[in-house]
Design an enzyme around this catalytic site. Sequence first.
Site, short mmCIF file in Angstrom:
data_model
loop_
_atom_site.label_atom_id
_atom_site.label_comp_id
_atom_site.label_asym_id
_atom_site.label_seq_id
_atom_site.Cartn_x
_atom_site.Cartn_y
_atom_site.Cartn_z
NE ARG A 21 -2.04 -1.79 3.52
CZ ARG A 21 -2.04 -1.37 4.67
NH1 ARG A 21 -3.13 -0.53 5.06
NH2 ARG A 21 -1.16 -1.63 5.59
CG ASN A 39 -3.88 -4.72 3.57
OD1 ASN A 39 -3.08 -4.46 2.66
ND2 ASN A 39 -2.91 -4.54 4.98
#
Length: 93
Positions: A21, A39
């Site tokens: 990320r 996520n």
Amino acid sequence: MTQIRCVKVLVYGMVQGVGFRYYTQQEAHRLGLSGHATNLADGSVEVVAQGESKAVDKLIEWLKSGPRTASVDYIEVYELGSSAANSGSFRAY
């Protein structure tokens, strides 16, 4: 005239716990995109990105392999409405 595009990309593989990320956020900022990376419970990462069409294409290409720390098995790309990621920046959470 600049073509704006918004996509949702689901990224599968070893993509959680490896900085995916964070690196996606850095790449999106570099490309001038807004959106987010988060996520999901199944171990995948959801990326929503909006911006200039060519920049979105570049991010999609980057997501196919991701950062060196990740191992991407495959991605799924979904077109969204042009205002689905209306935040002014790209966030990772």
